[in-house]
Design an enzyme around this catalytic site. Structure first.
Site, PDB file in Angstrom:
ATOM      1  N   ASP A 155       0.821  -1.210   0.000  1.00 44.62           N
ATOM      2  CA  ASP A 155       0.000   0.000   0.000  1.00 44.62           C
ATOM      3  C   ASP A 155       0.853   1.258   0.000  1.00 44.62           C
ATOM      4  O   ASP A 155       0.636   2.163  -0.786  1.00 44.62           O
ATOM      5  CB  ASP A 155      -0.983   0.000   1.196  1.00 44.62           C
ATOM      6  CG  ASP A 155      -0.302  -0.246   2.536  1.00 44.62           C
ATOM      7  OD1 ASP A 155       0.929  -0.489   2.568  1.00 44.62           O
ATOM      8  OD2 ASP A 155      -0.995  -0.206   3.571  1.00 44.62           O
ATOM      9  N   ILE A 156       1.850   1.308   0.909  1.00 47.14           N
ATOM     10  CA  ILE A 156       2.588   2.570   1.059  1.00 47.14           C
ATOM     11  C   ILE A 156       4.034   2.309   1.453  1.00 47.14           C
ATOM     12  O   ILE A 156       4.310   1.415   2.256  1.00 47.14           O
ATOM     13  CB  ILE A 156       1.856   3.507   2.066  1.00 47.14           C
ATOM     14  CG1 ILE A 156       2.551   4.863   2.190  1.00 47.14           C
ATOM     15  CG2 ILE A 156       1.677   2.883   3.420  1.00 47.14           C
ATOM     16  CD1 ILE A 156       1.687   5.949   2.833  1.00 47.14           C
ATOM     17  N   ASP A 173       7.192   3.857   3.278  1.00 40.12           N
ATOM     18  CA  ASP A 173       7.465   4.900   4.265  1.00 40.12           C
ATOM     19  C   ASP A 173       8.912   4.753   4.759  1.00 40.12           C
ATOM     20  O   ASP A 173       9.829   5.301   4.163  1.00 40.12           O
ATOM     21  CB  ASP A 173       6.425   4.783   5.384  1.00 40.12           C
ATOM     22  CG  ASP A 173       6.568   5.840   6.455  1.00 40.12           C
ATOM     23  OD1 ASP A 173       7.357   6.783   6.276  1.00 40.12           O
ATOM     24  OD2 ASP A 173       5.892   5.750   7.497  1.00 40.12           O
ATOM     25  N   THR A 228       9.119  -2.567   5.615  1.00 34.39           N
ATOM     26  CA  THR A 228       8.185  -3.606   5.167  1.00 34.39           C
ATOM     27  C   THR A 228       8.604  -4.171   3.819  1.00 34.39           C
ATOM     28  O   THR A 228       8.717  -5.396   3.653  1.00 34.39           O
ATOM     29  CB  THR A 228       6.758  -3.010   5.043  1.00 34.39           C
ATOM     30  OG1 THR A 228       6.380  -2.507   6.315  1.00 34.39           O
ATOM     31  CG2 THR A 228       5.764  -4.064   4.589  1.00 34.39           C
ATOM     32  N   LYS A 243       5.774   7.926   0.269  1.00 31.57           N
ATOM     33  CA  LYS A 243       5.864   9.183   1.023  1.00 31.57           C
ATOM     34  C   LYS A 243       7.074   9.986   0.592  1.00 31.57           C
ATOM     35  O   LYS A 243       8.119   9.425   0.273  1.00 31.57           O
ATOM     36  CB  LYS A 243       5.959   8.875   2.518  1.00 31.57           C
ATOM     37  CG  LYS A 243       4.623   8.551   3.119  1.00 31.57           C
ATOM     38  CD  LYS A 243       4.662   8.640   4.624  1.00 31.57           C
ATOM     39  CE  LYS A 243       3.328   8.191   5.166  1.00 31.57           C
ATOM     40  NZ  LYS A 243       3.387   7.960   6.618  1.00 31.57           N
ATOM     41  N   ASP A 258      -5.253   1.721   7.157  1.00 36.00           N
ATOM     42  CA  ASP A 258      -5.996   1.836   8.421  1.00 36.00           C
ATOM     43  C   ASP A 258      -5.310   2.731   9.433  1.00 36.00           C
ATOM     44  O   ASP A 258      -4.132   3.050   9.335  1.00 36.00           O
ATOM     45  CB  ASP A 258      -6.125   0.455   9.057  1.00 36.00           C
ATOM     46  CG  ASP A 258      -4.804  -0.004   9.686  1.00 36.00           C
ATOM     47  OD1 ASP A 258      -3.781  -0.007   8.973  1.00 36.00           O
ATOM     48  OD2 ASP A 258      -4.790  -0.316  10.892  1.00 36.00           O
TER      49      ASP A 258
HETATM   50  P1  5GP Z   1       7.275   1.111   6.076  1.00 35.11           P
HETATM   51  O1  5GP Z   1       7.575  -0.278   6.565  1.00 35.11           O
HETATM   52  O2  5GP Z   1       7.843   1.437   4.707  1.00 35.11           O
HETATM   53  O3  5GP Z   1       7.570   2.160   7.108  1.00 35.11           O
HETATM   54  O4  5GP Z   1       5.735   1.277   5.907  1.00 35.11           O
HETATM   55  C1  5GP Z   1       5.000   0.392   5.236  1.00 35.11           C
HETATM   56  C2  5GP Z   1       3.808  -0.045   6.036  1.00 35.11           C
HETATM   57  O5  5GP Z   1       3.549   0.804   7.166  1.00 35.11           O
HETATM   58  C3  5GP Z   1       2.624   0.059   5.153  1.00 35.11           C
HETATM   59  O6  5GP Z   1       2.383  -1.187   4.523  1.00 35.11           O
HETATM   60  C4  5GP Z   1       1.527   0.431   6.099  1.00 35.11           C
HETATM   61  O7  5GP Z   1       0.991  -0.733   6.658  1.00 35.11           O
HETATM   62  C5  5GP Z   1       2.221   1.212   7.174  1.00 35.11           C
HETATM   63  N1  5GP Z   1       2.188   2.667   6.909  1.00 35.11           N
HETATM   64  C6  5GP Z   1       3.219   3.487   6.599  1.00 35.11           C
HETATM   65  N2  5GP Z   1       2.798   4.752   6.437  1.00 35.11           N
HETATM   66  C7  5GP Z   1       1.472   4.740   6.641  1.00 35.11           C
HETATM   67  C8  5GP Z   1       0.441   5.774   6.600  1.00 35.11           C
HETATM   68  O8  5GP Z   1       0.657   6.956   6.343  1.00 35.11           O
HETATM   69  N3  5GP Z   1      -0.816   5.344   6.870  1.00 35.11           N
HETATM   70  C9  5GP Z   1      -1.129   4.064   7.175  1.00 35.11           C
HETATM   71  N4  5GP Z   1      -2.399   3.793   7.417  1.00 35.11           N
HETATM   72  N5  5GP Z   1      -0.211   3.083   7.208  1.00 35.11           N
HETATM   73  C10 5GP Z   1       1.080   3.425   6.943  1.00 35.11           C
HETATM   74 MG    MG Z   2       1.175  -2.670   5.372  1.00 34.58          MG
END
Ligand code: 5GP
Ligand code: MG
Length: 192
Positions: free
Chosen positions: A108-109, A111, A115, A139, A167
């Site tokens: 989904d995203i 950040d 993940t 982001k 969520d």
């Molecule tokens: P990362 O591991 O890259 O920090 O983020 C990925 C996961 O963190 C995404 O799959 C999501 O589950 C969660 N996440 C990161 N940023 C956001 C956000 O702005 N909103 C939501 N709802 N989930 C986020």
């Molecule tokens: Mg996720």
């Protein structure tokens, strides 16, 4: 639920249009149904946030494909910052080997990139014929921009967003638009 929205970042019409456009790019790169990939295609959605994006995307992808889910959690409970990524083995259905297939990994995203890095490692370990990555949102922060990803639907500001599958504390996934929540909603939940 709608009263908790602060601002719409991407509305449902823009999402639908971009998902269709992205699917056409992906389909062009991965071949057509008349000329299927010699080693087949396996889509790997990362649960739970990508489920609506993937449901929409695959209906615009006229390619023969298998779907295998991967579950990774990083935001347990009422939080808006990552606590590091952890694979949920009971909800992960990856075969032991992916040697015979091209893989498209979808989240989904992007950040912190924890993940996607964990997911890429899990897939690479299974030696796919090829691996491409796709995210709905990326982001605008260096940790996300520096991580190589093949397909990005939208770049978004470095804010916590929900809706269209994403969520907060398990809620708001069913909002059709991608939105930010009012500060008091986030603060109230984080205090509980
Ligand atoms: P990362 O591991 O890259 O920090 O983020 C990925 C996961 O963190 C995404 O799959 C999501 O589950 C969660 N996440 C990161 N940023 C956001 C956000 O702005 N909103 C939501 N709802 N989930 C986020
Ligand atoms: Mg996720």
């Amino acid at each position: 639920m709608n009263g908790d929205i602060e601002r719409v970042i991407i509305d449902r019409h823009a999402i639908a249009q971009r998902v269709k456009e992205l699917a056409s790019t992906i389909a062009g790169d991965l071949g057509s149904q008349d000329q299927p990939l010699p080693k087949g295609l396996t889509l790997v959605p990362i649960l739970s946030g990508s489920f609506i994006f993937v449901a929409d995307l695959i209906r615009h992808l006229p390619l023969l494909m298998r779907i295998r889910m991967l579950s990774i959690v990083s935001y347990p409970g009422p939080r808006t910052t990552s606590r590091g990524a952890r694979m949920q083995s009971e909800l992960t259905h990856l075969p032991h080997t992916l040697q015979n297939t091209h893989v498209l990994l979808i989240d989904d995203i992007l950040d912190t990139s924890n993940t996607l890095r964990l997911a890429v490692d899990a897939i690479q370990h299974r030696q796919p014929a090829a691996l491409r990555t796709c995210v709905l949102l990326r982001k605008q922060r260096s940790s996300a921009l520096q991580f190589p990803v093949d397909y990005v639907a939208f770049d978004v500001p470095d804010k916590f967003v929900v809706g269209y599958g994403l969520d907060f504390n398990g809620y708001y996934r069913n909002l059709p638009d991608i939105v930010t929540l009012k500060a008091e909603v986030l603060e109230q939940a984080e205090r509980v």
